[in-house]
Design a protein around this motif. Sequence first.
Motif, PDB file in Angstrom:
ATOM      1  N   GLN A 123       0.843  -1.200   0.000  1.00 31.51           N
ATOM      2  CA  GLN A 123       0.000   0.000   0.000  1.00 31.51           C
ATOM      3  C   GLN A 123       0.882   1.254   0.000  1.00 31.51           C
ATOM      4  O   GLN A 123       1.559   1.523   0.995  1.00 31.51           O
ATOM      5  CB  GLN A 123      -0.903  -0.010   1.224  1.00 31.51           C
ATOM      6  CG  GLN A 123      -1.932  -1.144   1.221  1.00 31.51           C
ATOM      7  CD  GLN A 123      -2.690  -1.228   2.522  1.00 31.51           C
ATOM      8  OE1 GLN A 123      -2.111  -1.137   3.606  1.00 31.51           O
ATOM      9  NE2 GLN A 123      -3.987  -1.429   2.457  1.00 31.51           N
ATOM     10  N   TRP A 124       0.890   2.064  -1.030  1.00 33.23           N
ATOM     11  CA  TRP A 124       0.212   1.916  -2.305  1.00 33.23           C
ATOM     12  C   TRP A 124       1.224   2.221  -3.395  1.00 33.23           C
ATOM     13  O   TRP A 124       1.241   3.287  -3.993  1.00 33.23           O
ATOM     14  CB  TRP A 124      -0.986   2.866  -2.380  1.00 33.23           C
ATOM     15  CG  TRP A 124      -2.122   2.384  -1.490  1.00 33.23           C
ATOM     16  CD1 TRP A 124      -3.048   1.438  -1.810  1.00 33.23           C
ATOM     17  CD2 TRP A 124      -2.428   2.788  -0.156  1.00 33.23           C
ATOM     18  NE1 TRP A 124      -3.930   1.231  -0.767  1.00 33.23           N
ATOM     19  CE2 TRP A 124      -3.562   2.046   0.262  1.00 33.23           C
ATOM     20  CE3 TRP A 124      -1.820   3.700   0.718  1.00 33.23           C
ATOM     21  CZ2 TRP A 124      -4.109   2.188   1.523  1.00 33.23           C
ATOM     22  CZ3 TRP A 124      -2.370   3.832   1.971  1.00 33.23           C
ATOM     23  CH2 TRP A 124      -3.506   3.084   2.364  1.00 33.23           C
ATOM     24  N   HIS A 190      -3.254  -7.482  -3.748  1.00 33.37           N
ATOM     25  CA  HIS A 190      -3.092  -6.542  -4.858  1.00 33.37           C
ATOM     26  C   HIS A 190      -3.241  -7.308  -6.173  1.00 33.37           C
ATOM     27  O   HIS A 190      -3.310  -8.535  -6.190  1.00 33.37           O
ATOM     28  CB  HIS A 190      -1.719  -5.867  -4.803  1.00 33.37           C
ATOM     29  CG  HIS A 190      -1.493  -5.031  -3.583  1.00 33.37           C
ATOM     30  ND1 HIS A 190      -2.111  -3.818  -3.374  1.00 33.37           N
ATOM     31  CD2 HIS A 190      -0.710  -5.251  -2.481  1.00 33.37           C
ATOM     32  CE1 HIS A 190      -1.721  -3.307  -2.215  1.00 33.37           C
ATOM     33  NE2 HIS A 190      -0.878  -4.163  -1.647  1.00 33.37           N
ATOM     34  N   CYS A 225      -3.183  -1.212 -10.033  1.00 35.49           N
ATOM     35  CA  CYS A 225      -3.684  -2.280  -9.176  1.00 35.49           C
ATOM     36  C   CYS A 225      -5.145  -2.518  -9.523  1.00 35.49           C
ATOM     37  O   CYS A 225      -5.957  -1.598  -9.466  1.00 35.49           O
ATOM     38  CB  CYS A 225      -3.529  -1.919  -7.700  1.00 35.49           C
ATOM     39  SG  CYS A 225      -4.104  -3.214  -6.580  1.00 35.49           S
ATOM     40  N   CYS A 229      -7.588  -2.352  -2.673  1.00 36.54           N
ATOM     41  CA  CYS A 229      -6.578  -2.666  -1.659  1.00 36.54           C
ATOM     42  C   CYS A 229      -6.503  -1.626  -0.541  1.00 36.54           C
ATOM     43  O   CYS A 229      -5.513  -1.576   0.191  1.00 36.54           O
ATOM     44  CB  CYS A 229      -5.208  -2.819  -2.316  1.00 36.54           C
ATOM     45  SG  CYS A 229      -4.646  -1.364  -3.241  1.00 36.54           S
ATOM     46  N   HIS A 233      -6.121   2.992  -2.918  1.00 41.00           N
ATOM     47  CA  HIS A 233      -6.093   2.092  -4.071  1.00 41.00           C
ATOM     48  C   HIS A 233      -5.963   2.852  -5.392  1.00 41.00           C
ATOM     49  O   HIS A 233      -5.200   2.453  -6.280  1.00 41.00           O
ATOM     50  CB  HIS A 233      -7.361   1.236  -4.068  1.00 41.00           C
ATOM     51  CG  HIS A 233      -7.622   0.525  -5.362  1.00 41.00           C
ATOM     52  ND1 HIS A 233      -6.834  -0.500  -5.829  1.00 41.00           N
ATOM     53  CD2 HIS A 233      -8.598   0.701  -6.296  1.00 41.00           C
ATOM     54  CE1 HIS A 233      -7.302  -0.931  -6.982  1.00 41.00           C
ATOM     55  NE2 HIS A 233      -8.369  -0.218  -7.287  1.00 41.00           N
TER      56      HIS A 233
END
Length: 285
Positions: A123-124, A190, A225, A229, A233
């Motif tokens: 992340q991220w 992911h 992605c 997530c 995201h």
Amino acid sequence: MPVALILVLLALGSVLFHVMSPWWFSPLASNWGYMDSTIVITFWITGVVYVVILLFMAYCVLRFRHRKGVKAAYNPENKKLEWGLTIVTAVGVAAMLAPGLVVWNDFITVPKEATTIEVLGQQWMWNYRLPGKDGVLGTADTKTVSTENPLGLMPNDRHGDDDIVIVGDALHLPIGKPVKLSLRSIDVLHDYFVPQFRAKMDGVPGMTTYFWFIPTKVGTYEAMCAELCGTGHYTMRGAVVVEEEAAYQEWLKKQPTFKQVADRAAKRRGQSDLASGEKMPAFTK
């Protein structure tokens, strides 16, 4: 009558929208043209079935509409119709599944000459690791991840010393050479996806997944992605640059190895200790 007309217009409008729509596949930049072909086959099969069903419904609405003096016939079973529908449905499903199974077999069969590159999702952001001069990636473990070791390489594995480490920056690839992307995640689920490559795969915490492809078109492509997530995201994006071999080798020479990154981190840590005023150990005669 109006309902039947609406169903016919819906069928025709759907076909026209599909044919004339500006929203279609992004330009292909890998060897996975089979993916496009499989989707097109699915569109044709489901599209024909969709139109036939709508037109059949329109026919039924018009043909069997309420009329005075006409009674409906009760016919609970029709083996001929049932067998026909079962066979047609089975053929249609098989026609959609068969190409996908063939493509999947190719998708998981990695060429021996493919270069393995590790993709680490967190992340991220996206981090990458390429094999060094020995051509072997060192072992890694999420338990060893730290600010000095963001990819979690095992310090005691000498194969990892010359590994090329890319943290939050673009990945460069040579055109025309097969690449195997080995995916890991250090936090949540992911999914690494570059639309132009037509290939994607989940990065699952606690396990390693993979996919492979051959870049076929020079350019810069967005890596994103494709799995929700967390709150950031939408910001989990990166870049993949496909270039000629000479340009790729020039870029590769400028990238730091794991040993260089570790040495710099140790040097910064030592300078920080001195700046904080910690006493150095006294030497005795």
